[in-house]
Write a protein that holds these residues in place. Structure first.
Motif, short mmCIF file in Angstrom:
data_model
loop_
_atom_site.label_atom_id
_atom_site.label_comp_id
_atom_site.label_asym_id
_atom_site.label_seq_id
_atom_site.Cartn_x
_atom_site.Cartn_y
_atom_site.Cartn_z
N GLY A 145 11.30 -6.11 -1.30
CA GLY A 145 11.10 -4.98 -0.39
C GLY A 145 9.73 -4.38 -0.46
N GLY A 146 8.85 -4.89 -1.33
CA GLY A 146 7.50 -4.35 -1.45
C GLY A 146 6.61 -4.79 -0.31
N ALA A 147 5.39 -4.25 -0.32
CA ALA A 147 4.42 -4.57 0.74
C ALA A 147 3.65 -5.84 0.39
CB ALA A 147 3.46 -3.40 0.93
N HIS A 148 3.16 -6.52 1.43
CA HIS A 148 2.37 -7.74 1.25
C HIS A 148 1.33 -7.79 2.35
CE1 HIS A 148 5.17 -9.65 4.28
NE2 HIS A 148 5.96 -8.73 3.75
N GLY A 149 0.17 -8.39 2.03
CA GLY A 149 -0.97 -8.33 2.93
C GLY A 149 -1.03 -9.46 3.93
N THR A 150 -2.08 -9.43 4.76
CA THR A 150 -2.22 -10.39 5.85
C THR A 150 -3.26 -11.46 5.57
OG1 THR A 150 -3.72 -8.78 6.87
CG2 THR A 150 -1.45 -8.83 7.66
N GLY A 151 -3.92 -11.41 4.41
CA GLY A 151 -4.94 -12.39 4.10
C GLY A 151 -4.42 -13.56 3.29
N PRO A 152 -5.32 -14.34 2.68
CA PRO A 152 -4.91 -15.54 1.94
C PRO A 152 -4.02 -15.24 0.75
CG PRO A 152 -7.28 -15.10 1.68
CD PRO A 152 -6.79 -14.22 2.77
N ALA A 195 10.31 4.60 4.27
CA ALA A 195 10.93 3.89 5.39
C ALA A 195 10.80 2.37 5.22
CB ALA A 195 10.29 4.33 6.70
N SER A 196 9.66 1.90 4.74
CA SER A 196 9.52 0.45 4.57
C SER A 196 10.46 -0.06 3.49
CB SER A 196 8.07 0.08 4.25
OG SER A 196 7.68 0.48 2.94
N PHE A 237 12.63 7.17 -1.71
CA PHE A 237 13.59 6.14 -1.34
C PHE A 237 14.75 6.09 -2.33
CE2 PHE A 237 14.63 1.61 -2.38
CZ PHE A 237 15.48 1.36 -1.31
N LEU A 238 14.44 6.06 -3.62
CA LEU A 238 15.49 5.97 -4.63
C LEU A 238 16.44 7.16 -4.57
CD1 LEU A 238 13.42 4.70 -7.70
CD2 LEU A 238 14.87 3.34 -6.18
#
Length: 305
Positions: free
Chosen positions: A54-61, A115-116, A146-147
């Protein structure tokens, strides 16, 4: 389910750590999708549990490395990629003894919101992992918001990490009031309550009644349902200890999700972590059948003094 950061480990084997201002030569620089969240989720998936990040991840390599690694083991991502920012790397310096030293950068993985995280949609009975490293800004407040919104019955599993004991008391109390399962190494337990073997003191601080404390090759101690059990470890000659604790946590939680009691889950987690330290790289997590074969070979065990 895991809420924490997925990073790319840049693993740098060195003969020794240089003194300040000095130099050490590395022979390689492999890159892996890693961080506690990735290794825990991969270990859980290879054990046979359903795993979601559920964590964030980027758009690059680097983000591409994360997504490919998780997809390879059937791990779903509940959040969309963060636009215009890549996932950050973590530089891991590994000495011949297997000891490792980290330098972590920040990137898209820190761009979470309540929210994410809510896209995970955990339900009662789900095991939701939290890393103490997420309790730094800017991930701290969105995570706690969130928690604190979750329904009763969601198991909130805290892997505190080294920083947890140094957070201010109110932050620690806020997180511990939400925690139903504590899993840590002995140093982290000692940092919180002053003694690595005082699992009851940790239990008295959390909302639940499950405490697991790892002690390297000795294995781990499990406190669950009021009973304390020492679960023997399987000593190995380490090649790379990076990811061993996270492997233990992932297998432990997956076995629990699949129906094992905590002590039985811990035995398989001990075996999986023992296998992991004999392999290079944080991504080299054993599958369930490998753990079963290892246990069937009747490997030597250690006991906790």
């Amino acid at each position: 389910m895991h809420t924490a950061q997925a990073l790319v480990d840049v693993t740098i084997p060195v003969p020794h750590l240089p003194r300040r201002g000095q130099n050490a030569n590395a022979t390689a620089m492999p890159q892996y999708a890693a961080g506690g969240a990735v290794t825990i989720l991969v270990a859980a998936a290879r054990t046979g549990a359903t795993a979601v990040h559920g964590g964030a991840h980027g758009t690059g390599p680097n983000g591409d490395i994360i997504r490919a690694a998780l997809a390879a083991d059937g791990i779903r991502l509940s959040a969309d990629p963060v636009p215009d920012e890549d996932t950050g790397p973590c530089f891991v310096f590994v000495e011949p003894s297997g000891e490792r030293t980290f330098v972590t950068t920040y990137g898209a993985e820190r761009r979470i919101t309540a929210a994410s995280l809510a896209a995970l949609a955990p339900e009662p009975g789900d095991l939701l992992c939290v890393s103490g490293y997420s309790l730094f800004a800017p991930t701290r407040e969105p995570l706690l918001e969130f928690l604190e919104s979750l329904p009763s019955g969601v198991e909130i599993v805290l892997d505190p990490g080294a920083p947890f004991a140094d957070f201010d008391e109110e932050l620690r109390r806020r997180m511990l009031r939400l925690t139903t399962v504590w899993t840590s190494n002995a140093d982290e337990a000692e940092g919180l309550v002053g003694a690595a073997d005082d699992l009851h003191a940790i239990r008295d601080l959390i909302a639940g009644d499950v405490v697991i404390v790892r002690d390297g090759e000795k294995g781990c101690t499990v406190l669950a349902g009021g009973a304390t059990v020492d679960v023997a470890g399987f000593p190995q000659t380490p090649v790379d200890t990076n990811g061993a604790g996270d492997t233990h946590t992932g297998i432990l939680l997956a076995e629990r999700a699949l129906g094992s009691d905590w002590a039985a889950a811990a035995e398989r987690a001990n075996a999986g972590a023992a296998l992991k330290v004999t392999r290079l790289g944080p991504a080299s997590v054993p599958a369930r059948e490998e753990v079963s074969a290892f246990l069937a070979s009747d490997p030597p065990r250690s006991s906790i003094d």
